[in-house]
Each structure stands twice: as structure tokens, then as C-alpha cells.
Design a protein around this motif. Structure first.
Motif, short mmCIF file in Angstrom:
data_model
loop_
_atom_site.label_atom_id
_atom_site.label_comp_id
_atom_site.label_asym_id
_atom_site.label_seq_id
_atom_site.Cartn_x
_atom_site.Cartn_y
_atom_site.Cartn_z
N HIS A 274 0.85 -1.19 0.00
CA HIS A 274 0.00 0.00 0.00
C HIS A 274 0.88 1.24 0.00
O HIS A 274 1.99 1.22 0.52
CB HIS A 274 -0.89 0.02 1.25
N ILE A 275 0.36 2.32 -0.55
CA ILE A 275 1.08 3.60 -0.50
C ILE A 275 0.06 4.71 -0.28
O ILE A 275 -0.98 4.75 -0.95
CB ILE A 275 1.93 3.84 -1.77
N ALA A 276 0.35 5.59 0.68
CA ALA A 276 -0.59 6.66 1.03
C ALA A 276 0.12 8.01 1.02
O ALA A 276 1.26 8.13 1.45
CB ALA A 276 -1.18 6.41 2.42
N SER A 277 -0.57 9.01 0.51
CA SER A 277 -0.02 10.36 0.40
C SER A 277 -1.15 11.35 0.58
O SER A 277 -2.33 11.00 0.43
CB SER A 277 0.62 10.53 -0.98
N ARG A 278 -0.80 12.60 0.95
CA ARG A 278 -1.81 13.65 1.03
C ARG A 278 -2.53 13.74 -0.32
O ARG A 278 -3.73 13.83 -0.40
CB ARG A 278 -1.12 14.97 1.36
N THR A 279 -1.73 13.69 -1.39
CA THR A 279 -2.27 13.75 -2.75
C THR A 279 -2.27 12.36 -3.35
O THR A 279 -1.23 11.85 -3.76
CB THR A 279 -1.41 14.70 -3.61
#
Lengths: 407, 407
Positions: free
Chosen positions: A32-37
Motif C-alpha cells: 500500500h502507499i498513502a499520500s496527502r495527494t
């Protein structure tokens, strides 16, 4: 059971980490990868898929400054290992999210408060180390600063301790980027973080205490493998702030190579006040942090990758004695910008920072480094990490009494 | 009846203008000064009173971008002469306020649109000259660009035309500031306006047409009175855009002196994009114009005055023929930063810009320059203006076939 991994952040380093995780997908569960954008995370997943990796890789949007949001996401996707390669401003909230959920936590730099620069040393003591007990109580693993520097260079120091000396006198970490990006000026990673490293006091650990200098005050010429003769300057850097605790009777210094052009640009910006992290008010009444404007006008470091050529050399010169006999060893890695781009679409600086947390994650997943407490890299056995890194594309070499050879 | 005067603006130049008006109060009726920030106008009046001048001097708050507000103020205080030494962005609205009320209008620079740099030459043609008919119809006087450069240097050209040549071949205006403010870096007037002069195309009028260069592309060493040998660079400047109309068969160039330090700082800021007048967006989503942030971190030009030392030399080298015989004349002024500070509390650059509009206002008040139309300075007889300027602290000197002598 295979462990699910969550990357926090979607910059140049995150891109490398994502590719390396995908290359080693058999070590893990879902990625998984999470970012503000979220679209930036999507772009990274797309670049991974474009390399033909058939992996389960999912993007998320998260405000990493909100520990509850981080904890909620970890629970939702059942993440077991969190690799935080977001901005250094989010370390403490992401760490808190891991403490609350029991996920292992890895990062590559010390936490920073946006409004403060170069706080009282050791910097780890102001933030991460205050959560040691909470981490131990939660029974989870937190490995701090496991990029290249800090990270691999800490392991180099530990290797020297384990295999070369019974008494270490000095650890000089030298970071030379002999590559060229072809732009008039650019920083190799987030300009905000890059400049913040150099605008404050330069702390080194010498003679059993913290010493203070200004940036570019102390320079020294080094003659290193592949990159040759280069001037590097005593600089403040994260790893000095943990190594000085383990090696408190040794001198610990960090040296960063700079060309005259970089120093000139830096000096102009610094002297004008444009690198300030404190807001100023324009004539029109707008409050703005100059450093954030400088960041906005500079090239995105990720955009440098396609044209980047040349090599980096980062290593530890460790001096000490064994059975009373003095000696020295230089433990180092040489990375190539073009090779990095061809492999994962990133430049060498992002590559050297983004691969090590994947090696650490593999060791955590395998249980070797799943130590259920908060540690810095030098607190862990170095050889398995460095050998694994060699297989992941960052081979270690050593110059010792027998010559220059692979680890 | 004595004419009431209104100053628009409350920066360093306005301070000089206010002091000079007060010194020559017998030429005028009531004095007024208006600024967006009224307290800045109050500070200027206080500095005038501190010099012992017993004059009626009143401050006002006005939004000079609002022509109706300007007209209302002019009517309210019955102003007959408006000296606009505010930002170059307000010229057209202040001029409109004068057209509506019939007050005489004086300024010291060409109108600029904040979002545009170095528009199609001649720059006067894009804004002020479009209002010529309206000015004539209103039966009022508008004298454009009556600072030092533009302004006095235009009168120098006219003097050469009137008294030296029947055919002018070239007018080279040279502006050297050999003073030192003791700061690491500062601009001598509003940084925003200062840098905007140099970030665009350098226009000169040569061979009967506009030629284009980049800033610092064409340098030449000059050997001038008092300041000695100095390198000056072909630069864009307002006066070239009106002189080229009157002297269309002559070459008209402007040369500005720069030290290596200024050029280095300018080059760094320019190449990084920090001098851009176009907004950028920070990572946090804030829209901001880089140039306005640079302005915010630089010293206020007015703050340089107390420590400023040294001299300026600004003049016109005019070459031409009389009765077929070639000749040349250098007409110039030397001003001293310290003298300016002692007299009016300002540095020399503000002094040279702020005194000429007062000379012009006196000539308008006396009727000599109250021409009831829109003119540039070279359209008016030069000698009365230059002789008056000598009495006001900016004496003209001439180097001609007979040597170096006062006008």
C-alpha cells in the motif's frame, strides 16, 4: 503470515521504495502507499506496474499529520510494517499511529518541527527517543533513520565495531554526489529539508561533547574511490545524533561535498533571508515562509532523474585500535544515477535513500530485525543488513589493510 | 493664487520631495501627502517638522489604485499640483484623478502593470501617451518622468540639442552609484521596481530601431568624474522610451553601473525564478509572487540612508555635429549620499529622484512649465529647470571642449 506493508509519502524516495518492495514482493503480503495527494501515489503505482510487476499495490489518501487518520488506515488495510518516507514533519504522528496499532515503524530521517531549525542536540532526544517506552510497551518495532545517511552509514559504523576495532576513535561520514543533473541549480531531495540541514548550527560530536560550527566554516579535501578528490564540509546530519550516543568516546562527524556553485547559491539565499523557516509579510500583507517559496520555484527533485549522470560515493572512515594497534577502514558504497533511473525511474540520491528501508522491512518481515523496541540502525547487527543491501543494488565495499574489496 | 500640492506615496523618494517642498514653501500653498498607509505619511511630515519647517502639511490615506478616491481627495483639499512618487503601478489611476479634476500631474517613472514586464517599446505608448488627448481636452498639465533618470537626464539631452548640436548622433545615459550602504545586499529603491527593470528584454534605440539584448550582455567601462573607472551595462530604462521619439535619428542607450556582487545576487535570484512577477503555488497551496517575497526579505531602501557613504554620478554623453563639425559633451551631476542624509534624512538615490519633481512643481506653479498638455521632460526648455535644480541641491556640470565646468 506474510506482512502487509504501507508506504507513507509519494516523493522521489517513495518511488524507489515502492519499486524495491515490488521487486521483492515474495517477502511481503499486500503493498500500500498513502499520500496527502492520492494521485501522486497512483503515479508511483503506475510506474511500478509499467515495469511489469504483478503485485497487489493500492493507493490511499491520508493526512499524515493526523495520527488517528494514520492509525485508521493501518487498521483498515491491516498493515504490519509502515515505511515512512514522507516529509520529516510527519514522523511523530506516523509513529503514534504505529504505536496505537502495533505496526512496525521505519523511517529515514529525524522528526522536524517546521518552525524550528537545528534544535538542541541530540536531535533524536527532542522527539523520537521520548517515545521509546511507549514503543516497548506496545511491543512493536521502530527502526529509526534507516535510509542511507542516516541508515547504511550507521550500519557501516557498527560493522567497524563488530569486525575491525575494539576501540573506535573517530567516525567520519563522507557524502559526495559527483553526479550532474544538468540544471542551473537544483537540490537532490526536498529543497525545504535540504536547506534546513544547512541553515543552522553545524553540530559534531568531538572530544566527548557537542561542538558548534557554521556551515562551510570547516572544509576538508577527500580523495575517494571513483569520485576522486572532492572538498566536503563539516555539516549537521541526523546520524551524528544517534552515533554519538553509542560511540560516546569517539569523535563523530559528518562531511557533505559541495561545489562552488551550490555554495554560492546557498550563500546568496541564506544571506538574503530567503531560507528562513519563519514567515515574513509582503507589502500586500500576505504571510509567507520564504523557504517554501524557494521550494516552489526550484525543480522538483524527482524531475531530475532522466538527465542525471555520474556517481555518488558515501562512506565511513573509521579509525580505532584493535589489541592496542591503531588502524583505519573506509566502508562505502558507490551508486550510479543512470543505473538508478534505468532500474526504478529515480535519480541516485533517491535510490540510496529508498532502498535501505526495504532491506530493513525484509529483515523485520523475516523476524531478524523485529526487535520489539525502538532502535537506531547501529543498535542492530550490521552484516545481514549490508549483505541484503548488496543483493538489492547497494553493494558495500571496504578499503582496509588488505586493499579495496567487496564486503 | 498659491497652488496647493499633493504628494502621492510615502517611500524614500516621497520623503525627499516632502522636505524640498517644505524648504520652498513660499512657492506653494498648502502641502499634502497621501499614502495607502497614513502613518508612513505622518512619519514623513514629522521628519519635515523636525527640521524646523513651519509649514501647513497634512497627511491622508488613499488607495491610489482607485482613480475616484484620488479625484475625491484632490477636490477635498483643492490640490492644484499632484506629485506622484508612489509605486509605478498607480500612475494611470492617479493621472485619471488629475484629468477629472484638472490638477497638474507629475511623476518620475513609467506606468507598469504588476503582471507584465518589459512590454513592447516604446513603453510610454502602452499607457501614458494614450491619455494625451484626454489631458489636452482637460486643459491640464502632465509632465511625465521628471525624476533624475528619467527626468534630469532628459533635460540634459535637450540642453545638448539647444546649446551644442544641430544634429545629435547618440545619447548615452550613464548611471553610476559609487556609494556603499554597508549591507550584505540591498536595492537603492523599491526592490520590486528595481529588479523588474532588469529581468526582461533590454531595449535600446539604435540605427533608427529598437534593439534587444539581455541584461548584463553588453558591458562597457566608463571613466567618469569623481567616481572614476566603472563598468556599466546596457539596461532598459524609461527615458529611452521617450527620447527615442524626439531623437529618432540618434542612438539612445542607457547604461547602469553594477558591481560583481550585485550581478551575482541578481543572477542567482533571476535564474532560480525568484524575480518572477508571476505567482507560484507553494506545496501548501498558497499563491505567491516570488518577487514580492524577495522584496519582503530585503532591507527597506529608506533604512539604508544613515550608513550610506560615497557619491553618485549620472550623466549624458551626447555626440553630434554643429555646422557639420563633430563634437561631444558630457552633462552630469554628482550627488553625495551623506549630504543627502544630513539635509533630508534620505540616501542619495532617493535624493536625486525626489528633488527634480519639486523643481518641476515650482516651474508649473510659476507658470513657466504649466503647458496645459502632456509632455516628457525633453519637450520643455531645459535651462530654467537645470538652473533651478542647481539651487535645489542638484547642480549640473558639463565637460565640453572648454573643459569640466558648472553649467
Amino acid at each position: 503470515m506474510a506482512k502487509n506493508v504501507l508506504i507513507i509519502g509519494a516523493g522521489g524516495v517513495a518511488q524507489v521504495t515502492a519499486h524495491k518492495l515490488a521487486q521483492n514482493a515474495s517477502e511481503f503480503g499486500a503493498l500500500h502507499i498513502a499520500s496527502r495527494t492520492q494521485s501522486k501515489a497512483d503515479d508511483i503505482i503506475a510506474s511500478v506496474k509499467a515495469k511489469g510487476h504483478q503485485v497487489e499495490f493500492t493507493s490511499h489518501s491520508v493526512d499524515a499529520m493526523d495520527s488517528k487518520a494514520v492509525a485508521d488506515l493501518i487498521r483498515k488495510i491491516d498493515a504490519n510494517i509502515v515505511i515512512n518516507v514522507g516529509s520529516a514533519f510527519v514522523n511523530m504522528t506516523v509513529l503514534q499511529g504505529c504505536i496505537e496499532t502495533g505496526a512496525a515503524y521505519l523511517d529515514t530521517a529525524i522528526h522536524e518541527d517546521p518552525a524550528k531549525i537545528c534544535e538542541t542536540p541530540p536531535w533524536y532526544g527532542n522527539y523520537e527517543w521520548k517515545r521509546r517506552e511507549a514503543v516497548e510497551k506496545a511491543g512493536m518495532t521502530a527502526i529509526l533513520g534507516v535510509g542511507f545517511d542516516p541508515g547504511v552509514v550507521n550500519a557501516y559504523a557498527r560493522l567497524a565495531e563488530d569486525e575491525y576495532f575494539d576501540k573506535i576513535e573517530s567516525i567520519d561520514i563522507v557524502d559526495i554526489n559527483a553526479g550532474s543533473h544538468g540544471r542551473w541549480f537544483a537540490t537532490n531531495f526536498d529543497p525545504e529539508i535540504n536547506f534546513r540541514e544547512f541553515t543552522g548550527t553545524v553540530y559534531a560530536w568531538q572530544g566527548g561533547k557537542w561542538t558548534e560550527n557554521k556551515m562551510f566554516e570547516v572544509g576538508r579535501e577527500w580523495d575517494l574511490p571513483v569520485v576522486g578528490k572532492r572538498t566536503a564540509y563539516l555539516s549537521g546530519h541526523d546520524e551524528v545524533h544517534s552515533l554519538s550516543a553509542r560511540y560516546k568516546d569517539s569523535d563523530v562527524r559528518f562531511w557533505m561535498g559541495f561545489g562552488e556553485h551550490y555554495i554560492n547559491v546557498f550563500t546568496v539565499l541564506q544571506n538574503l533571508g530567503l531560507l528562513s523557516e519563519q514567515p515574513v509579510k509582503t507589502a500586500e500583507g500576505l504571510e509567507v515562509v520564504p523557504l517554501k517559496v524557494v521550494k516552489a520555484v526550484l525543480p522538483d527533485p524527482a524531475s531530475l532523474a532522466p538527465d542525471y549522470e555520474g556517481k555518488t560515493c558515501i562512506g565511513d572512515l573509521v579509525k580505532g585500535t584493535r589489541d592496542g594497534k591503531p588502524g583505519e577502514v573506509f566502508i562505502y558504497n558507490v551508486a550510479d544515477h543512470k543505473d538508478a533511473y534505468n532500474e526504478v525511474g529515480s535519480q541516485g540520491i533517491s535510490y540510496t535513500a529508498g532502498v535501505p528501508p526495504v532491506a530493513a522491512a525484509i529483515l523485520v518481515a523475516r523476524g531478524e530485525w523485529d526487535v520489539k523496541k525502538m532502535v537506531n540502525v547501529e543498535d542492530l547487527p550490521a552484516r545481514p543488513f549490508l549483505e541484503l543491501l548488496g543483493k538489492l543494488g547497494l553493494p558495500t565495499r571496504v578499503i582496509d589493510a588488505t586493499g579495496d574489496h567487496p564486503l
